[in-house]
Design an enzyme around this catalytic site. Structure first.
Site, short mmCIF file in Angstrom:
data_model
loop_
_atom_site.label_atom_id
_atom_site.label_comp_id
_atom_site.label_asym_id
_atom_site.label_seq_id
_atom_site.Cartn_x
_atom_site.Cartn_y
_atom_site.Cartn_z
CG ASN A 167 -1.68 1.25 1.44
OD1 ASN A 167 -1.76 2.08 0.54
ND2 ASN A 167 -2.26 1.41 2.61
CE LYS B 107 0.08 3.15 4.86
NZ LYS B 107 0.22 3.18 6.31
CG HIS C 57 -5.59 1.73 5.37
ND1 HIS C 57 -5.11 2.67 6.26
CD2 HIS C 57 -4.58 0.84 5.19
CE1 HIS C 57 -3.86 2.35 6.59
NE2 HIS C 57 -3.53 1.24 5.94
CD GLU D 283 -2.63 5.32 6.96
OE1 GLU D 283 -2.65 5.42 5.72
OE2 GLU D 283 -1.69 4.78 7.60
CD GLU E 2 -3.00 -2.46 7.34
OE1 GLU E 2 -2.02 -2.75 6.68
OE2 GLU E 2 -3.52 -1.33 7.31
N GLY F 96 3.15 2.19 10.69
CA GLY F 96 4.10 3.28 10.53
C GLY F 96 4.85 3.63 11.81
CB SER G 294 5.93 -1.98 11.62
OG SER G 294 5.54 -0.65 11.95
#
Ligand code: 13P
Length: 249
Positions: A9, A11, A95, A97, A167, A173, A213
């Site tokens: 991904n 992003k 996702h 985010e 996730e 991250g 990660s």
């Protein structure tokens, strides 16, 4: 035996030129018939370029989001059909985010999953708890709510066409990976939900990716867990060498 999936991904990273350069570097680093499915999800603007660059390779291109309506007055949105038109075969949905910064809910996730299936795209449905939720021992109840809400009213056949991605938000991250055992526990729980909501055979077949990660140096340990069927990789998918190292785990 579930075939592994390694997905990147990107992003909001990489221009069109950088996308071309990535594929030029990446393609020679992965076998023509790899032992896993390979997915790359670039920003919308690079979907067509990525699809052209991946043509003739085993790499499947995915979008990172899409709207559920076929078309209409939805300024700034992209439809599922536009993604297939640009060569996309899959789409990330829900996702963390998107949920955190763009107000996506289990209900919007559900609409998007149905729209993606209708457009013959593979939905990669993301679920996961925040740090506060994990610390309050809410991981399973959050996963249950996201699973049941996001996948509401799907048929068994529709469910068999999706990929799930676990996730944990606190691992994204941050450099803090869930231990393989923590990830496996969440995956096992998701599989139990799949057995209850759909059927034991659906539960046995659903592929669940871990994200948060994932790097070349921790992929082996994660993939050694029978419950983990692949990875959804953020930062480490931006570099051709490191993403290839993960694909070739
Ligand atoms: P990182 O691998 O950068 O932690 O991102 C994970 C992710 O959000 C993939 O969708």
């Amino acid at each position: 035996m579930r075939r592994p999936v390694i997905a990147g991904n990107w992003k909001m990273y990489k221009t069109q030129e950088e996308t071309r350069a990535f594929f030029e570097a990446f393609k020679p680093l992965v076998p023509a018939t790899p032992e896993c499915d390979i997915v790359v999800a670039p920003p919308f603007i690079s979907l067509a370029i990525a699809s052209a660059a991946a043509h003739g390779s085993p790499i499947m291109i995915a979008a990172q989001n899409a709207h559920w309506e076929r078309e209409g007055a939805f300024t700034g949105e992209i439809s599922m059909r536009m993604i297939t038109d640009a060569g996309g075969k899959a789409v990330l949905i829900g996702h963390s985010e998107r949920r955190q910064y763009f107000g996506e809910t289990d209900e919007s996730v559900n609409r998007k999953v149905k729209a993606a299936l209708e457009a013959k795209l593979t939905p990669i449905v993301c679920v996961g708890e925040s740090l506060a939720q994990r610390e309050s021992h809410l991981t399973h109840s959050i996963l249950k709510r996201q699973f049941e809400g996001g996948l509401d009213a799907l048929t068994e056949h529709e469910f068999s066409r999706i990929l799930l991605a676990y996730e944990p938000v606190w691992a994204i991250g941050t450099g803090k990976t869930a231990t393989p055992e923590m990830a496996a526990d969440a995956h096992r729980y998701l599989r139990e939900l799949a057995a209850t909501v759909f059927s034991p055979s659906q539960a046995a077949g659903i592929r669940i990716l871990y994200g948060g990660s994932v790097k070349p140096d921790n992929i082996k340990g994660l993939m050694a867990q029978a419950e983990i069927d692949g990875a959804l990789v953020g930062g480490a998918s931006l570099d051709a060498k490191s993403f290839a190292a993960i694909v070739n785990f």
